[in-house]
Design a protein around this motif. Structure first.
Motif, PDB file in Angstrom:
ATOM      1  N   ASP A  86    -105.894 -34.242  52.910  1.00 30.40           N
ATOM      2  CA  ASP A  86    -105.114 -35.079  53.389  1.00 30.40           C
ATOM      3  C   ASP A  86    -103.846 -35.760  53.180  1.00 30.40           C
ATOM      4  OD1 ASP A  86    -106.879 -34.316  55.762  1.00 30.40           O
ATOM      5  OD2 ASP A  86    -107.388 -36.276  56.084  1.00 30.40           O
ATOM      6  N   THR A  87    -103.613 -36.145  51.703  1.00 33.30           N
ATOM      7  CA  THR A  87    -102.520 -36.874  51.213  1.00 33.30           C
ATOM      8  C   THR A  87    -101.297 -35.824  50.940  1.00 33.30           C
ATOM      9  OG1 THR A  87    -104.067 -39.061  50.860  1.00 33.30           O
ATOM     10  CG2 THR A  87    -102.017 -38.275  49.647  1.00 33.30           C
ATOM     11  N   ILE A  88    -102.062 -34.894  50.355  1.00 32.75           N
ATOM     12  CA  ILE A  88    -101.351 -33.432  49.590  1.00 32.75           C
ATOM     13  C   ILE A  88    -100.674 -32.930  50.983  1.00 32.75           C
ATOM     14  CG2 ILE A  88    -101.849 -31.530  48.641  1.00 32.75           C
ATOM     15  CD1 ILE A  88    -101.700 -33.463  46.641  1.00 32.75           C
ATOM     16  N   VAL A  89    -101.588 -33.095  52.104  1.00 31.24           N
ATOM     17  CA  VAL A  89    -100.663 -32.124  53.675  1.00 31.24           C
ATOM     18  C   VAL A  89     -99.482 -33.288  53.919  1.00 31.24           C
ATOM     19  CG1 VAL A  89    -101.125 -31.539  55.547  1.00 31.24           C
ATOM     20  CG2 VAL A  89    -102.652 -30.331  54.238  1.00 31.24           C
ATOM     21  N   GLN A  90     -99.655 -34.076  54.579  1.00 25.68           N
ATOM     22  CA  GLN A  90     -99.463 -34.915  54.355  1.00 25.68           C
ATOM     23  C   GLN A  90     -97.352 -35.009  53.642  1.00 25.68           C
ATOM     24  OE1 GLN A  90    -100.185 -39.059  54.742  1.00 25.68           O
ATOM     25  NE2 GLN A  90     -98.200 -40.179  54.943  1.00 25.68           N
ATOM     26  N   VAL A  91     -97.668 -35.504  52.215  1.00 26.19           N
ATOM     27  CA  VAL A  91     -96.916 -35.261  51.110  1.00 26.19           C
ATOM     28  C   VAL A  91     -96.094 -33.927  50.857  1.00 26.19           C
ATOM     29  CG1 VAL A  91     -95.503 -35.421  48.997  1.00 26.19           C
ATOM     30  CG2 VAL A  91     -97.605 -37.625  50.409  1.00 26.19           C
ATOM     31  N   TYR A  92     -96.747 -33.312  50.703  1.00 28.15           N
ATOM     32  CA  TYR A  92     -96.169 -31.274  50.461  1.00 28.15           C
ATOM     33  C   TYR A  92     -96.051 -30.646  51.717  1.00 28.15           C
ATOM     34  CZ  TYR A  92     -96.768 -33.536  46.450  1.00 28.15           C
ATOM     35  OH  TYR A  92     -96.758 -34.318  44.820  1.00 28.15           O
ATOM     36  N   LYS A  93     -96.190 -31.289  53.162  1.00 31.41           N
ATOM     37  CA  LYS A  93     -96.238 -29.731  54.306  1.00 31.41           C
ATOM     38  C   LYS A  93     -95.156 -29.413  54.296  1.00 31.41           C
ATOM     39  CE  LYS A  93     -96.338 -31.592  58.213  1.00 31.41           C
ATOM     40  NZ  LYS A  93     -96.809 -32.423  59.304  1.00 31.41           N
ATOM     41  N   ASP A  94     -93.703 -30.103  54.613  1.00 32.53           N
ATOM     42  CA  ASP A  94     -92.556 -29.382  54.678  1.00 32.53           C
ATOM     43  C   ASP A  94     -92.382 -28.889  53.742  1.00 32.53           C
ATOM     44  OD1 ASP A  94     -92.673 -30.741  57.060  1.00 32.53           O
ATOM     45  OD2 ASP A  94     -91.583 -32.953  56.504  1.00 32.53           O
ATOM     46  N   GLU A  95     -92.328 -28.914  52.640  1.00 35.79           N
ATOM     47  CA  GLU A  95     -91.678 -28.302  51.514  1.00 35.79           C
ATOM     48  C   GLU A  95     -92.606 -27.403  51.045  1.00 35.79           C
ATOM     49  OE1 GLU A  95     -90.284 -29.606  46.738  1.00 35.79           O
ATOM     50  OE2 GLU A  95     -90.773 -30.638  47.336  1.00 35.79           O
ATOM     51  N   TYR A  96     -94.154 -27.132  50.992  1.00 37.22           N
ATOM     52  CA  TYR A  96     -94.598 -26.041  50.300  1.00 37.22           C
ATOM     53  C   TYR A  96     -95.835 -25.933  51.120  1.00 37.22           C
ATOM     54  CZ  TYR A  96     -93.773 -28.065  46.042  1.00 37.22           C
ATOM     55  OH  TYR A  96     -92.662 -28.637  44.775  1.00 37.22           O
ATOM     56  N   LEU A  97     -96.146 -25.934  52.215  1.00 40.00           N
ATOM     57  CA  LEU A  97     -97.015 -25.425  53.179  1.00 40.00           C
ATOM     58  C   LEU A  97     -96.392 -25.274  54.891  1.00 40.00           C
ATOM     59  CD1 LEU A  97     -99.654 -28.480  52.437  1.00 40.00           C
ATOM     60  CD2 LEU A  97     -99.824 -26.629  51.400  1.00 40.00           C
ATOM     61  N   ARG A  98     -95.241 -24.705  54.676  1.00 44.59           N
ATOM     62  CA  ARG A  98     -94.881 -24.070  55.700  1.00 44.59           C
ATOM     63  C   ARG A  98     -94.795 -22.726  56.005  1.00 44.59           C
ATOM     64  NH1 ARG A  98     -91.102 -24.286  51.672  1.00 44.59           N
ATOM     65  NH2 ARG A  98     -89.946 -22.900  51.855  1.00 44.59           N
ATOM     66  N   GLU A  99     -94.772 -22.343  57.634  1.00 42.42           N
ATOM     67  CA  GLU A  99     -94.694 -20.927  57.277  1.00 42.42           C
ATOM     68  C   GLU A  99     -93.456 -19.854  57.038  1.00 42.42           C
ATOM     69  OE1 GLU A  99     -96.392 -19.074  61.077  1.00 42.42           O
ATOM     70  OE2 GLU A  99     -97.580 -21.283  62.222  1.00 42.42           O
ATOM     71  N   PRO A 100     -94.176 -18.672  56.320  1.00 49.65           N
ATOM     72  CA  PRO A 100     -92.393 -18.346  55.820  1.00 49.65           C
ATOM     73  C   PRO A 100     -92.033 -17.696  56.319  1.00 49.65           C
ATOM     74  CG  PRO A 100     -94.450 -16.785  55.489  1.00 49.65           C
ATOM     75  CD  PRO A 100     -94.961 -18.295  56.046  1.00 49.65           C
ATOM     76  N   ASN A 101     -90.284 -17.418  56.932  1.00 49.72           N
ATOM     77  CA  ASN A 101     -89.534 -17.142  57.902  1.00 49.72           C
ATOM     78  C   ASN A 101     -89.667 -15.560  57.521  1.00 49.72           C
ATOM     79  OD1 ASN A 101     -87.817 -16.711  55.660  1.00 49.72           O
ATOM     80  ND2 ASN A 101     -86.814 -18.506  56.200  1.00 49.72           N
ATOM     81  N   GLN A 102     -89.026 -14.786  58.513  1.00 47.25           N
ATOM     82  CA  GLN A 102     -88.763 -13.864  58.618  1.00 47.25           C
ATOM     83  C   GLN A 102     -87.883 -13.145  56.903  1.00 47.25           C
ATOM     84  OE1 GLN A 102     -90.129 -11.348  60.081  1.00 47.25           O
ATOM     85  NE2 GLN A 102     -89.962 -10.066  58.484  1.00 47.25           N
ATOM     86  N   GLU A 103     -87.228 -14.093  56.370  1.00 41.71           N
ATOM     87  CA  GLU A 103     -86.605 -14.265  54.759  1.00 41.71           C
ATOM     88  C   GLU A 103     -87.776 -13.350  53.938  1.00 41.71           C
ATOM     89  OE1 GLU A 103     -82.902 -15.645  51.874  1.00 41.71           O
ATOM     90  OE2 GLU A 103     -83.333 -15.907  54.455  1.00 41.71           O
ATOM     91  N   HIS A 104     -88.367 -15.100  53.535  1.00 44.60           N
ATOM     92  CA  HIS A 104     -89.474 -15.201  52.645  1.00 44.60           C
ATOM     93  C   HIS A 104     -90.824 -13.725  52.602  1.00 44.60           C
ATOM     94  CE1 HIS A 104     -87.935 -19.223  52.761  1.00 44.60           C
ATOM     95  NE2 HIS A 104     -87.281 -19.022  51.757  1.00 44.60           N
ATOM     96  N   LEU A 105     -90.974 -13.826  54.203  1.00 41.27           N
ATOM     97  CA  LEU A 105     -92.009 -12.659  54.506  1.00 41.27           C
ATOM     98  C   LEU A 105     -91.469 -11.224  53.405  1.00 41.27           C
ATOM     99  CD1 LEU A 105     -94.336 -12.255  55.308  1.00 41.27           C
ATOM    100  CD2 LEU A 105     -93.484 -11.921  57.603  1.00 41.27           C
ATOM    101  N   ASN A 106     -90.237 -10.780  54.260  1.00 44.07           N
ATOM    102  CA  ASN A 106     -89.633  -9.898  53.582  1.00 44.07           C
ATOM    103  C   ASN A 106     -89.614  -9.909  51.656  1.00 44.07           C
ATOM    104  OD1 ASN A 106     -89.105  -8.466  55.999  1.00 44.07           O
ATOM    105  ND2 ASN A 106     -86.861  -9.522  55.604  1.00 44.07           N
ATOM    106  N   ARG A 107     -89.343 -11.051  51.824  1.00 44.85           N
ATOM    107  CA  ARG A 107     -89.288 -10.735  50.063  1.00 44.85           C
ATOM    108  C   ARG A 107     -90.632 -10.765  49.284  1.00 44.85           C
ATOM    109  NH1 ARG A 107     -90.186 -14.999  46.760  1.00 44.85           N
ATOM    110  NH2 ARG A 107     -89.985 -16.733  48.335  1.00 44.85           N
ATOM    111  N   LEU A 108     -91.627 -11.051  50.355  1.00 48.41           N
ATOM    112  CA  LEU A 108     -92.939 -11.336  49.585  1.00 48.41           C
ATOM    113  C   LEU A 108     -93.248  -9.246  49.560  1.00 48.41           C
ATOM    114  CD1 LEU A 108     -94.780 -14.743  51.060  1.00 48.41           C
ATOM    115  CD2 LEU A 108     -94.213 -14.071  48.400  1.00 48.41           C
TER     116      LEU A 108
END
Length: 128
Positions: A86-108
């Motif tokens: 729960d704490t990891i999600v709270q702390v890192y959600k915005d930085e690491y646990l976001r859904e990829p945007n189209q640019e990130h998805l294309n790169r992947l």
């Protein structure tokens, strides 16, 4: 206690990553600060709690197996794991646990295709 190489081999991460996780969860969640019990004895240290949570996730260890190594009951291990997640999600959600945007998805997708794994993104939702 461990050299850098031993730490990385044992914990599957570099020491500075572990220390950052430890610091971040301690700052956000009081559960990860060491307290005294009603008898005045020190409870489990933040290091112990984070280590137990990481080991349970990394190795799929059962909560009751932690009793022998860390002296934590099954209930405490499960509570620690839940608090940690729960704490990891709270702390890192915005930085690491976001859904990829189209640019990130294309790169992947390009990276996967270049590595010989076309269609990899479509199968991610089927992974366990």
């Amino acid at each position: 206690m461990y050299t850098e190489e031993d730490f990385k081999r044992r914990f599957q991460m570099r020491r500075h990553v572990f220390e950052r996780l430890l610091r971040d969860v301690q700052q956000v969640n009081p559960y990860f600060r060491q307290k005294r019990d009603r008898a005045g004895r020190h409870g489990f240290s933040p290091h112990q709690k984070v280590t137990v949570a990481l080991r349970m996730m990394a190795y799929g260890s059962l909560a009751d197996s932690m009793d022998e190594t860390y002296g934590m009951s099954e209930f405490t291990c499960l509570d620690t794991l839940e608090q940690f997640c729960d704490t990891i999600v709270q702390v890192y959600k915005d930085e690491y646990l976001r859904e990829p945007n189209q640019e990130h998805l294309n790169r992947l997708i390009r990276k996967a295709e270049d590595s010989g794994f076309p269609g990899m993104i479509g199968s991610l939702d089927c992974m366990h």
